[in-house]
Design a protein around this motif. Structure first.
Motif, short mmCIF file in Angstrom:
data_model
loop_
_atom_site.label_atom_id
_atom_site.label_comp_id
_atom_site.label_asym_id
_atom_site.label_seq_id
_atom_site.Cartn_x
_atom_site.Cartn_y
_atom_site.Cartn_z
N GLN A 2 4.87 -1.89 5.40
CA GLN A 2 4.74 -0.57 6.07
C GLN A 2 3.48 0.18 5.46
O GLN A 2 2.77 -0.47 4.61
CB GLN A 2 5.83 0.22 5.53
N THR A 3 3.03 1.08 6.02
CA THR A 3 2.06 1.90 5.57
C THR A 3 2.27 3.32 5.68
O THR A 3 3.44 3.71 5.96
CB THR A 3 0.62 1.78 6.61
N PHE A 4 1.58 4.38 4.98
CA PHE A 4 2.14 5.70 5.07
C PHE A 4 0.39 6.44 5.52
O PHE A 4 -0.68 5.88 5.28
CB PHE A 4 2.54 6.34 3.86
N TYR A 5 0.53 7.59 6.16
CA TYR A 5 -0.45 8.34 6.57
C TYR A 5 -0.78 9.74 5.91
O TYR A 5 -0.85 10.51 6.47
CB TYR A 5 -0.39 8.70 8.03
N ARG A 6 -0.37 9.85 4.35
CA ARG A 6 -0.76 10.92 3.68
C ARG A 6 -1.41 10.49 2.47
O ARG A 6 -1.34 9.21 1.96
CB ARG A 6 0.51 11.69 3.49
N ASP A 7 -2.17 11.40 1.97
CA ASP A 7 -2.89 11.21 0.62
C ASP A 7 -1.93 11.31 -0.68
O ASP A 7 -2.51 12.02 -1.65
CB ASP A 7 -4.01 11.70 0.44
N TRP A 9 1.35 9.62 -3.07
CA TRP A 9 2.03 8.84 -3.23
C TRP A 9 2.73 8.54 -4.58
O TRP A 9 2.16 9.05 -5.65
CB TRP A 9 1.43 7.11 -2.75
N SER A 251 -2.10 11.71 -5.78
CA SER A 251 -2.46 12.36 -4.73
C SER A 251 -3.80 12.22 -4.64
O SER A 251 -4.47 11.70 -5.52
CB SER A 251 -2.03 13.79 -4.41
N ASN A 381 8.24 3.67 3.18
CA ASN A 381 7.84 5.11 3.45
C ASN A 381 9.16 5.70 4.36
O ASN A 381 9.37 5.17 5.43
CB ASN A 381 6.68 5.16 4.66
N SER A 384 9.05 6.52 8.15
CA SER A 384 8.85 5.50 9.07
C SER A 384 10.12 5.00 9.51
O SER A 384 11.21 5.03 8.84
CB SER A 384 8.29 4.41 8.43
N SER A 387 11.80 2.24 7.60
CA SER A 387 11.66 2.76 5.99
C SER A 387 12.40 1.91 5.21
O SER A 387 12.24 1.75 3.91
CB SER A 387 11.85 4.01 6.09
#
Length: 391
Positions: A2-7, A9, A251, A381, A384, A387
């Protein structure tokens, strides 16, 4: 993967989980086995990933607090012994039996209701003794006698274990711990006179495992210290074994501006610049578990401590910088940058709480990045649709 779209983690070092278990194994000796405690989503670290790492490192079984947590582990492919340490509704015991999940019991009415169920499979049970925690468990030999009789009358019920929990094993004053040990010993003597079959005895939590490894028991329950955190400053000071923290929080700066003297930041204008000051915005807030009371605590930027200024918002907070930085510069809230480190213990002290609470309070909205020996091995994530990875 998976990936994620925010800065923002969380990083979880699975190799640290394995290291901490191996350290404990050497400390307690080869005759004792380990319950890896993965309740509360493995204290915020991620239950399935931590469970796999713990078992790979030599843990013999898993322990959780809720039946739902145990069922999730079974549905994710875990076949090892799993114990639910909390109270479970008696009508749900048939589900536990069907899925080979061990339950905790300590009430006569509970066991009688379970005996009225149509159990298609044997039900494994652990009897909880309250030797001084004052939370759950039987408190007398008379209660024990009643429960043992109820179990003995039904061949579908298997008494697999007995356990207690120490309230002050992490305290410098050992008097109350010794009193609990005394009560435990007295009850064990009576139990052995009443019950001839072999059962697993587990009494030691992380603190007792580290401080009193000579306790006579078959299993220890490794919780907070499996994640690299000491149960108290006392235990940390004694440092019976070296632990490696598994959890860090990060972050990135998404905006930088220069405030003029007198200009203010965030709700309530609780911070106003006393001189021209560089301010950065970081995309993490109280909806992620970085609560408003953390206003004023330091974070790390470029290996240097910088304070959070102004009130923390739902999704963002601001920090005071020593100079202008580029968008994308990493910010570490828990963890190390260069020679500086902000620990879960420091955050806990700032909040006047315990380190257990810190990883637990970081919400599932923050993606978890799992590493082993500095390599990413998984990403989870919760936002997702895929997830939750199945084993």
């Amino acid at each position: 993967m998976q990936t994620f779209y925010r800065d923002s983690w969380v990083e979880v070092r699975l190799d640290a989980i394995e290291y901490n278990i191996n350290q404990l194994k050497q400390h307690i000796g080869k005759d004792k086995k380990i319950y890896a405690v993965v309740k509360a989503d493995a204290y915020g670290h991620g239950d399935t990933q931590v469970a796999k790492a713990a078992l790979d490192a030599g843990a013999a079984a898993l322990a959780v607090s809720l039946l739902d947590e145990a069922i999730r582990l079974r549905e994710c492919g875990f076949t090892c012994p799993i114990l639910v340490m909390g109270w479970v509704r008696p009508q749900d015991a048939s589900i536990a039996a069907e899925m080979d999940i061990s339950l905790t019991f300590f009430q006569e009415d509970w066991i009688k209701e379970v005996k009225n169920l149509d159990l298609a499979n044997p039900l494994k049970l652990h009897m909880k003794w309250d030797t001084g925690m004052g939370r759950l468990g039987i408190r007398s030999v008379e209660e024990m006698q009643v429960l043992l009789k109820e179990v003995q009358e039904d061949e579908r019920l298997i008494l697999e274990g007995i356990f207690t929990h120490f309230a002050t094993a992490d305290d410098s004053d050992a008097a109350y711990y010794q009193e609990q040990q005394k009560r435990l010993g007295e009850m064990l003597t009576e139990f052995k006179a009443l019950w001839q079959d072999q059962v697993n005895v587990h009494t030691s939590n992380s603190a007792a495992s580290l401080r009193y490894p000579g306790n006579e028991e078959d299993f220890v329950r490794f919780g907070i210290s499996m994640y690299g955190l000491y149960p108290s400053p006392v235990v940390k000071g004694e440092r019976q074994i070296e632990l490696q923290p598994a959890f860090s929080l990060h972050s990135r700066i998404v905006h930088v501006k220069k405030l003029k003297e007198g200009e203010c930041v965030s709700y309530g204008a609780t911070y106003c610049a006393t001189e021209d000051t560089w301010i950065a915005t970081v995309p993490l807030g109280y909806a992620d578990g970085w609560i408003r009371r953390l206003q004023g605590i330091d974070v790390l930027v470029d290996g240097k401590r910088r304070p959070i200024v102004g009130r923390i918002c739902m999704d963002q907070f601001m920090i005071e910088l020593d100079k202008e930085y580029d968008v994308g510069e990493q910010v570490t809230l828990i963890g190390r940058q260069g020679d500086e480190e902000i620990t879960a213990d420091e955050v806990a002290a700032y909040l006047d709480t315990i380190n257990y609470e810190i990883p637990c309070m970081i919400s599932e909205r923050v993606p978890r990045v799992y590493k082993s020996n500095q390599h990413i091995v998984d990403i989870e994530n919760s936002l997702s649709t895929n997830s939750r990875k199945m084993m």
